[in-house]
Write a protein that holds these residues in place. Structure first.
Motif, mmCIF file in Angstrom:
data_model
loop_
_atom_site.group_PDB
_atom_site.id
_atom_site.type_symbol
_atom_site.label_atom_id
_atom_site.label_comp_id
_atom_site.label_asym_id
_atom_site.label_seq_id
_atom_site.Cartn_x
_atom_site.Cartn_y
_atom_site.Cartn_z
ATOM 1 N N SER A 4 -85.516 -56.235 -46.073
ATOM 2 C CA SER A 4 -86.924 -56.580 -46.952
ATOM 3 C C SER A 4 -87.063 -55.131 -47.458
ATOM 4 O O SER A 4 -87.961 -54.306 -47.067
ATOM 5 N N PRO A 5 -86.327 -54.667 -48.669
ATOM 6 C CA PRO A 5 -86.514 -53.266 -49.095
ATOM 7 C C PRO A 5 -87.803 -53.160 -50.083
ATOM 8 O O PRO A 5 -88.333 -54.210 -50.325
ATOM 9 N N ASP A 152 -68.964 -61.656 -61.243
ATOM 10 C CA ASP A 152 -69.230 -62.582 -60.343
ATOM 11 C C ASP A 152 -70.418 -62.599 -59.726
ATOM 12 O O ASP A 152 -70.486 -61.435 -58.867
ATOM 13 N N GLY A 153 -71.547 -63.135 -59.963
ATOM 14 C CA GLY A 153 -72.494 -62.970 -59.205
ATOM 15 C C GLY A 153 -73.878 -62.088 -59.906
ATOM 16 O O GLY A 153 -74.894 -61.954 -59.386
ATOM 17 N N ALA A 154 -73.394 -61.311 -60.578
ATOM 18 C CA ALA A 154 -74.439 -60.374 -61.189
ATOM 19 C C ALA A 154 -75.462 -60.843 -61.958
ATOM 20 O O ALA A 154 -76.563 -60.543 -61.869
ATOM 21 N N ALA A 155 -75.115 -61.987 -62.626
ATOM 22 C CA ALA A 155 -76.237 -62.706 -63.379
ATOM 23 C C ALA A 155 -77.351 -63.244 -62.473
ATOM 24 O O ALA A 155 -78.604 -62.972 -62.816
ATOM 25 N N SER A 156 -76.867 -63.822 -61.503
ATOM 26 C CA SER A 156 -77.928 -64.183 -60.215
ATOM 27 C C SER A 156 -78.424 -63.333 -59.578
ATOM 28 O O SER A 156 -79.737 -63.149 -59.393
ATOM 29 N N LEU A 157 -77.610 -61.934 -59.432
ATOM 30 C CA LEU A 157 -78.419 -60.839 -58.874
ATOM 31 C C LEU A 157 -79.560 -60.488 -59.775
ATOM 32 O O LEU A 157 -80.732 -60.101 -59.142
ATOM 33 N N LEU A 158 -79.396 -60.361 -61.007
ATOM 34 C CA LEU A 158 -80.427 -59.815 -62.186
ATOM 35 C C LEU A 158 -81.355 -60.670 -61.693
ATOM 36 O O LEU A 158 -82.708 -59.968 -62.010
ATOM 37 N N ARG A 159 -81.446 -62.091 -62.080
ATOM 38 C CA ARG A 159 -82.645 -62.902 -62.026
ATOM 39 C C ARG A 159 -83.342 -62.735 -60.610
ATOM 40 O O ARG A 159 -84.586 -62.895 -60.750
ATOM 41 N N GLY A 160 -82.551 -62.539 -59.639
ATOM 42 C CA GLY A 160 -83.163 -62.289 -58.502
ATOM 43 C C GLY A 160 -83.925 -60.906 -58.236
ATOM 44 O O GLY A 160 -85.086 -61.010 -57.762
ATOM 45 N N VAL A 161 -83.501 -59.907 -58.622
ATOM 46 C CA VAL A 161 -84.433 -58.759 -58.709
ATOM 47 C C VAL A 161 -85.364 -58.824 -59.768
ATOM 48 O O VAL A 161 -86.625 -58.362 -59.404
ATOM 49 N N GLN A 162 -85.459 -59.488 -60.966
ATOM 50 C CA GLN A 162 -86.503 -59.648 -61.668
ATOM 51 C C GLN A 162 -87.650 -60.596 -61.042
ATOM 52 O O GLN A 162 -88.697 -60.116 -61.103
ATOM 53 N N ALA A 163 -87.257 -61.709 -60.440
ATOM 54 C CA ALA A 163 -88.180 -62.325 -59.680
ATOM 55 C C ALA A 163 -88.966 -61.617 -58.682
ATOM 56 O O ALA A 163 -89.928 -61.625 -58.312
ATOM 57 N N TRP A 164 -88.073 -60.860 -57.771
ATOM 58 C CA TRP A 164 -88.435 -60.140 -56.782
ATOM 59 C C TRP A 164 -89.467 -59.074 -57.016
ATOM 60 O O TRP A 164 -90.552 -58.899 -56.432
ATOM 61 N N ARG A 165 -89.256 -58.538 -58.190
ATOM 62 C CA ARG A 165 -90.117 -57.324 -58.710
ATOM 63 C C ARG A 165 -91.269 -57.621 -59.159
ATOM 64 O O ARG A 165 -92.707 -57.365 -58.824
ATOM 65 N N ALA A 231 -91.576 -43.264 -46.574
ATOM 66 C CA ALA A 231 -90.996 -44.264 -45.587
ATOM 67 C C ALA A 231 -90.650 -45.592 -46.328
ATOM 68 O O ALA A 231 -90.254 -46.663 -45.744
ATOM 69 N N ALA A 232 -90.586 -45.534 -47.685
ATOM 70 C CA ALA A 232 -90.096 -46.510 -48.460
ATOM 71 C C ALA A 232 -88.702 -46.976 -48.094
ATOM 72 O O ALA A 232 -87.716 -46.258 -48.050
ATOM 73 N N GLU A 233 -88.309 -48.280 -47.973
ATOM 74 C CA GLU A 233 -86.955 -48.759 -47.704
ATOM 75 C C GLU A 233 -86.237 -48.953 -48.930
ATOM 76 O O GLU A 233 -86.555 -49.818 -49.714
ATOM 77 N N VAL A 234 -85.072 -48.218 -49.000
ATOM 78 C CA VAL A 234 -84.281 -48.205 -50.300
ATOM 79 C C VAL A 234 -83.062 -48.733 -50.080
ATOM 80 O O VAL A 234 -82.356 -48.360 -49.132
ATOM 81 N N VAL A 235 -82.629 -49.928 -50.723
ATOM 82 C CA VAL A 235 -81.338 -50.430 -50.722
ATOM 83 C C VAL A 235 -80.316 -50.210 -51.830
ATOM 84 O O VAL A 235 -80.879 -50.160 -52.787
ATOM 85 N N VAL A 236 -79.132 -49.660 -51.592
ATOM 86 C CA VAL A 236 -78.098 -49.284 -52.512
ATOM 87 C C VAL A 236 -76.804 -50.269 -52.824
ATOM 88 O O VAL A 236 -76.366 -50.304 -51.540
ATOM 89 N N ILE A 288 -78.517 -61.413 -48.273
ATOM 90 C CA ILE A 288 -78.903 -60.320 -47.398
ATOM 91 C C ILE A 288 -80.069 -59.871 -47.663
ATOM 92 O O ILE A 288 -81.022 -59.378 -46.812
ATOM 93 N N LEU A 289 -80.393 -59.662 -48.929
ATOM 94 C CA LEU A 289 -81.779 -59.356 -49.653
ATOM 95 C C LEU A 289 -82.910 -60.470 -49.618
ATOM 96 O O LEU A 289 -83.953 -60.168 -50.062
ATOM 97 N N ASP A 290 -82.453 -61.581 -49.197
ATOM 98 C CA ASP A 290 -83.481 -62.885 -49.387
ATOM 99 C C ASP A 290 -83.972 -62.949 -51.149
ATOM 100 O O ASP A 290 -85.078 -63.229 -50.928
ATOM 101 N N LEU A 291 -83.007 -62.621 -51.790
ATOM 102 C CA LEU A 291 -83.696 -62.781 -53.042
ATOM 103 C C LEU A 291 -83.688 -64.298 -53.730
ATOM 104 O O LEU A 291 -82.716 -65.197 -53.560
#
Length: 291
Positions: A4-5, A152-165, A231-236, A288-291
């Motif tokens: 949970s970053p 593969d998976g990039a579009a889903s990840l971008l949508r997940g990042v958008q909703a997460w933010r 102390a911010a948790e950063v995932v790369v 892993i990121l629960d997005l």
């Protein structure tokens, strides 16, 4: 267990989109111009002329960088013409590596490809037309202007990042961190809607080193609303152990390694290159990121 970053930092080339495929098409376009109509004709030594983009890629490694993402394209075209001439150089003339080195050395010395004597009768070797190198370079640039496809998976990840933010804009931020050339990245940004703030709060175009990763993390700490910003948790997430994982590890980030076609599946050479997670595709990052 999901991570949970507070921040996600994503690489672009060969992580989100297939830059390697775009460069392969560009190298193929250059080869086609250099070979002309005679591309399938056998070389004097019995081998076929340059047929794969692999040799052109390796030639580029033997030439000095023009300050961008590789050698000057006209120099690369001339080096390919030398390679395709059927001539050899050095005592290890039968070894391909020696031929690659010899071709690049001719270009470094300012020589033109062989067989360019206009008084010579008969068919000329590929590349003897001095304007052909310019045409080959332009074919490369034109092919490179095509937007790279998402992996593969990039579009889903971008949508997940958008909703997460969007769910917690005060406590979550995302950054695209790339070493790519700005003009080429802009093509991908326009094609995939990256530059408008839809997916990323910041886009950083700098060389990836521990110091620049620390700068990115410092900016993230100031952007999220935490009692202790450091102390911010950063995932790369990235595709290269050396360019992405190692400098991110040095900064204390959680690292997700997603191997791509360019570097292949690398093996860590030291503990500093060991990722926290290794992905098969970006879809696994969603879990892993629960997005």
């Amino acid at each position: 267990m999901p991570v949970s970053p507070h921040a996600l930092v994503l690489d672009a080339d060969n992580t989100l989109w297939d830059t390697n495929a775009t460069f392969r098409r560009a190298r193929s376009a250059m080869i086609q111009v250099l070979q002309g109509a005679d591309g399938e004709e056998a070389r004097p030594d019995g081998e076929k002329r340059l047929e794969t983009t692999d040799v052109l890629y390796r030639l580029s490694q033997h030439l000095p960088s023009s300050g961008g993402e590789g050698p000057d394209l006209e120099q690369l075209a001339r080096a390919a013409a030398f390679y395709m001439s059927g001539l050899r150089g050095g005592p290890e003339a039968g070894i391909q590596t020696s031929r690659l080195r010899w071709a690049s050395e001719q270009v470094r010395a300012g020589r033109q490809p062989p067989g360019c004597d206009r008084s010579r009768a008969g068919r000329q070797p590929p590349g003897c037309d001095r304007s052909r190198a310019r045409k080959a370079a332009e074919a490369f640039r034109s092919a490179l202007s095509a937007p790279p496809p998402l992996l593969d998976g990039a579009a889903s990840l971008l949508r997940g990042v958008q909703a997460w933010r969007t769910a917690r804009p005060d406590r979550r931020t995302s950054v695209l961190f790339s070493e790519g050339a700005p003009d080429r990245l802009e093509v991908a940004f326009d094609a995939h809607g990256i530059g408008g703030g839809q997916y990323f709060d910041d886009i950083v175009l700098r060389e990836k080193t521990p110091d620049t990763f620390r700068d990115v993390c410092h900016a993230i700490g100031n952007a999220v609303d935490l009692p202790e910003p450091q102390a911010a948790e950063v995932v790369v997430i990235g595709d290269s152990l050396q360019r992405d994982i190692r400098p991110a590890n040095a900064t204390g980030c959680t690292t997700l390694y997603c191997p791509g076609d360019l570097w292949g599946r690398e093996t860590p050479e030291a503990a500093s290159e060991q990722p926290d997670y290794t992905l098969g595709t970006l879809n696994e990052a969603l879990r892993i990121l629960d997005l």
